[in-house]
Design an enzyme around this catalytic site. Structure first.
Site, PDB file in Angstrom:
ATOM      1  N   HIS A  63      10.509  -5.187  -8.089  1.00  0.00           N
ATOM      2  CA  HIS A  63       9.600  -4.037  -8.172  1.00  0.00           C
ATOM      3  C   HIS A  63       8.140  -4.491  -8.122  1.00  0.00           C
ATOM      4  O   HIS A  63       7.351  -3.992  -7.301  1.00  0.00           O
ATOM      5  CB  HIS A  63       9.864  -3.268  -9.465  1.00  0.00           C
ATOM      6  CG  HIS A  63       8.919  -2.139  -9.716  1.00  0.00           C
ATOM      7  ND1 HIS A  63       9.225  -0.830  -9.424  1.00  0.00           N
ATOM      8  CD2 HIS A  63       7.657  -2.115 -10.224  1.00  0.00           C
ATOM      9  CE1 HIS A  63       8.196  -0.053  -9.732  1.00  0.00           C
ATOM     10  NE2 HIS A  63       7.230  -0.812 -10.231  1.00  0.00           N
ATOM     11  N   GLU A  64       7.785  -5.411  -8.995  1.00  0.00           N
ATOM     12  CA  GLU A  64       6.389  -5.849  -9.038  1.00  0.00           C
ATOM     13  C   GLU A  64       5.987  -6.545  -7.740  1.00  0.00           C
ATOM     14  O   GLU A  64       4.834  -6.451  -7.307  1.00  0.00           O
ATOM     15  CB  GLU A  64       6.149  -6.762 -10.240  1.00  0.00           C
ATOM     16  CG  GLU A  64       6.329  -6.076 -11.587  1.00  0.00           C
ATOM     17  CD  GLU A  64       5.454  -4.843 -11.751  1.00  0.00           C
ATOM     18  OE1 GLU A  64       4.363  -4.791 -11.139  1.00  0.00           O
ATOM     19  OE2 GLU A  64       5.865  -3.923 -12.479  1.00  0.00           O
ATOM     20  N   HIS A  88       4.617  -4.110  -5.298  1.00  0.00           N
ATOM     21  CA  HIS A  88       3.175  -3.896  -5.454  1.00  0.00           C
ATOM     22  C   HIS A  88       2.392  -5.024  -4.786  1.00  0.00           C
ATOM     23  O   HIS A  88       1.373  -4.790  -4.128  1.00  0.00           O
ATOM     24  CB  HIS A  88       2.805  -3.856  -6.941  1.00  0.00           C
ATOM     25  CG  HIS A  88       3.208  -2.618  -7.663  1.00  0.00           C
ATOM     26  ND1 HIS A  88       2.847  -1.356  -7.256  1.00  0.00           N
ATOM     27  CD2 HIS A  88       3.943  -2.447  -8.804  1.00  0.00           C
ATOM     28  CE1 HIS A  88       3.323  -0.457  -8.105  1.00  0.00           C
ATOM     29  NE2 HIS A  88       3.997  -1.092  -9.047  1.00  0.00           N
ATOM     30  N   HIS A 106       2.211  -4.573  -1.140  1.00  0.00           N
ATOM     31  CA  HIS A 106       1.299  -3.478  -0.812  1.00  0.00           C
ATOM     32  C   HIS A 106      -0.136  -4.007  -0.741  1.00  0.00           C
ATOM     33  O   HIS A 106      -0.923  -3.601   0.125  1.00  0.00           O
ATOM     34  CB  HIS A 106       1.426  -2.389  -1.875  1.00  0.00           C
ATOM     35  CG  HIS A 106       0.922  -1.051  -1.462  1.00  0.00           C
ATOM     36  ND1 HIS A 106       0.932   0.041  -2.305  1.00  0.00           N
ATOM     37  CD2 HIS A 106       0.381  -0.593  -0.301  1.00  0.00           C
ATOM     38  CE1 HIS A 106       0.427   1.088  -1.687  1.00  0.00           C
ATOM     39  NE2 HIS A 106       0.079   0.730  -0.472  1.00  0.00           N
TER      40      HIS A 106
END
Length: 681
Positions: A468-469, A472, A475
């Site tokens: 998940h991290e 980021h 992104h």
């Protein structure tokens, strides 16, 4: 970062770093550098803003908007490093400076946003925007700068602006105090267990980590069970002693109530007054007007569609647990313990048995990085020659498939006393073609560090958190825009979680899972039947997960959808929480909210106020996009290139929902999320 008493070097924040990708020169940064850099950075930017606003030349995009994007370089450099430190490696001196500098920064931001001469030039350009010959990103940038100032109160009368500045400074100071209290309270609430026998059921590597934590904290010969930032500590799934489970959950639920409850009331009250000053009925209305949701009605409609299915699913799970426990109803402290038993019995899956196949280094390199290579063609090379801000933090250089540079990724995965709880991503350098900069991003997790020489074995939720991290991080790394304000993760709060949630899918993608899920000693692959069992077992627990998340989202929403006159007094936090959950049908004693007010740092110590709903809002987009990846008929690599080009790379240079549509080809469909969350079957 250096902390010795050597002579103070020239302030490293005053000039751009000469390291690759402008990585901050952590080896030369000392605490004494921060305050002078903040003061010079603020002074420099105020002079730059004054020069832009005071120019005799007619306003143009270049001499106003682009000039504004170039301003504040020193302030940007020091802020990014300092606030990364406050979260990841704090100390008493850092916290003292944080308490001093945050209100000053809030006041500085108000000066920049409310400068009348600068706003007049932006207003003129905004009125002329159809005739300036701007490209799409330039127009977007102009509109964002203008909107930020209107939302900040640039059109208010001087006396109203004066009150607004007071409110902003008070809110900033209180939120900083909230975070400081939470660090202290969370550490103080950790349980000290005297005998190993009391930890029966806990995996042996967890017991070893608890012993190491005790040694680190001066409790030699004992064991320390630390708390996480959320409500349910993972140890609840394994501890056999029901009294110890109850003590652990109670410690988690009650931390921060006394110290932070009154602060939360004060912050919510000030936010409500500020919203009224800006012409909104409450803080949520002001916040959501600048998000992809657009209106509070849209948020409430989405949440309303999820509550019923979530409760129904949780009730089915609760009945199964009660049957396994032989009781009428399962207590909150026992839910995870009996859920683990049901998973073992129903799905023949032991969560502890997964851990030998989930060693951190292999998950990182052969899982997280490997997935990014498969999907996006990028590669990762560790750079031990580049010094990060803490010995635990490791630096990796990222390249495209053609060898061209992307940026730097810093991974800081272990828990320590100087780090706040949770997991997050920071950007130390924002990608920008205007400034000729590439991204430098940081991922922080809080994985307990075992004794030296022992492997770092992850739980499955920790694996998902790492993926998940890293979503980021991608992104930020893949940002391909001209202007810093629009770069990377600088998108609406209810959109920012979307790419990270999509990236979770690769954790269980068969080709990826087979590549990293190998026994840490033998190298043998995870038994082929385990992934299928894992997917089945994951469905059992979706109800609990949905209800605890929705309860937290609606607590946040309740605090921020009232005018100041209807909020409780400083001692009314617990009663307010109970009434809010009851009102929304989420008062389930066995499923407490994922965050209670006293430790809801997202909302009262961070940027998610009236925005925690964004996790569920973004999950609608995520579930729809996962379906697109699986069903669009293209290869993973082809789909990844589309997702990177049309969405990850765009940052906020286009409307995020237009970027979503450019990928999947339609408006968001809530159906895939309802199916994922157990609305069917």
């Amino acid at each position: 970062m250096a902390t010795d008493a050597a002579p103070l070097m020239p302030n490293p924040f005053f000039t751009p770093s000469e390291l690759p990708y402008e990585l901050p020169p952590f080896a030369h940064i000392r605490h004494e550098h921060f305050l002078p850099a903040f003061e010079r950075g603020m002074a420099d930017q105020l002079a730059e803003v004054a020069a832009i606003g005071g120019s005799d030349a007619p306003p143009t995009f270049e001499n106003t908007v682009e000039a504004l994007e170039r301003s504040g370089a020193v302030l940007f450099r020091v802020s990014r490093v300092f606030f990364n430190k406050t979260n990841a490696d704090t100390d008493d001196a850092t916290q003292a400076l944080e308490a001093e500098i945050v209100p000053r920064l809030s006041a500085h931001e108000d000066v920049v946003l409310l400068d009348p001469a600068l706003f007049a030039r932006l207003e003129t350009l905004h009125e002329q925007r159809d005739h300036l010959g701007l490209d799409g990103e330039q127009r977007r940038l102009l509109e964002r700068h203008h909107a930020l100032r209107v939302r900040a109160g640039a059109r208010l009368a001087p006396e109203q602006q004066a009150r607004l500045r007071e409110l902003n400074a008070k809110i900033a100071a209180l939120c900083t105090e909230f975070g400081k209290n939470l660090r202290v309270d969370t550490a103080a609430a950790a349980l000290v267990v005297e005998r190993a026998e009391e930890l029966a059921g806990l995996p042996k590597d967890d017991i070893a980590a608890a012993a190491q934590s005790a040694r680190d904290l001066g409790h030699d010969g004992h064991y320390v069970l630390g708390l996480r930032n959320f409500t349910n500590p993972p140890q609840l799934a394994f501890l056999e002693d029901p009294a110890l489970r109850e003590r652990l959950l109670t410690a988690s639920l009650e931390r921060g109530l006394t110290s932070n409850g009154p602060l939360a009331v004060a912050v919510a009250t000030l936010r409500a007054e500020r919203a009224a000053l800006l012409g909104y009925p409450h803080h949520a209305a002001w916040q959501v007007a600048d998000q992809t949701a657009g209106t509070t009605g849209a948020v409430e409609e989405m949440l309303g569609k999820l509550i019923g299915p979530a409760l129904a699913h949780a009730e089915r799970e609760g009945a199964a647990l009660a049957e396994a426990a032989g009781v009428a109803e399962v207590r909150a402290a026992d839910w995870q313990y009996y859920a683990e038993r049901v998973r073992k019995e129903r799905f023949d899956l032991d969560a502890a048995a997964l851990r030998p196949y989930l060693e951190l280094e292999r998950v990182l390199r052969d899982g997280v990085f490997h997935a990014a290579t498969l999907v996006y063609g990028v590669s990762f090379t560790e750079r031990p020659d580049l010094v990060a801000y803490h010995p635990d933090a490791r630096v990796f250089e990222v390249h495209n498939a053609d060898g061209s540079p992307v940026g730097l990724y810093i991974g800081d995965f272990h828990a320590r006393e100087s780090k706040r709880g949770g997991a997050w991503m920071n950007e130390l350098v924002l990608q920008s073609r205007l400034l000729d900069q590439r991204s430098v991003v940081v991922n922080n997790l809080n994985i307990p560090k075992p004794p030296a020489g022992d492997p770092v074995l992850l739980t499955w939720p920790e694996v998902i958190t790492l993926f998940h991290e890293f979503g980021h991080a991608l992104h930020g790394l893949f940002s391909d825009v001209c202007y810093p304000l629009l770069a990377g993760t600088k998108v609406p709060r209810d959109f920012v979680e979307f790419p990270s949630q999509v990236n979770e899918m690769w954790a269980e993608w068969p080709e990826v899972l087979a590549h990293y899920a190998r026994h840490h000693r033998t190298g043998e692959p995870m038994p082929p039947e385990l992934p299928a069992k894992l997917r089945e077992a994951e469905r059992f627990g979706e109800g609990f997960d949905s209800v605890e998340h929705l309860a937290a989202a609606l607590l946040d929403w309740s605090w921020h959808t009232l005018p100041a006159t209807e909020l409780p007094d400083k001692d009314g936090t617990a009663a307010f929480e109970a009434a809010a959950l009851e009102r929304h049908g989420l008062a389930r004693p066995a499923i407490p909210p994922r965050y209670r007010t006293g430790y809801f740092a997202h909302v009262f110590g961070g940027g998610y106020a009236a925005g925690y709903y964004g996790y569920r809002w973004a999950e609608v987009l995520d579930a729809d996009t996962v379906r697109w990846f699986r069903e669009n008929g293209r290869t993973v690599r082809e789909s990844g290139e589309i997702f990177r080009r049309e969405l990850l790379g765009r940052g906020n240079s286009v409307d995020p929902m237009e970027a979503f549509h450019a990928v999947v080809g339609h408006a968001p469909d809530i159906g895939p999320l309802l199916a994922r969350r157990g609305a069917e079957g």
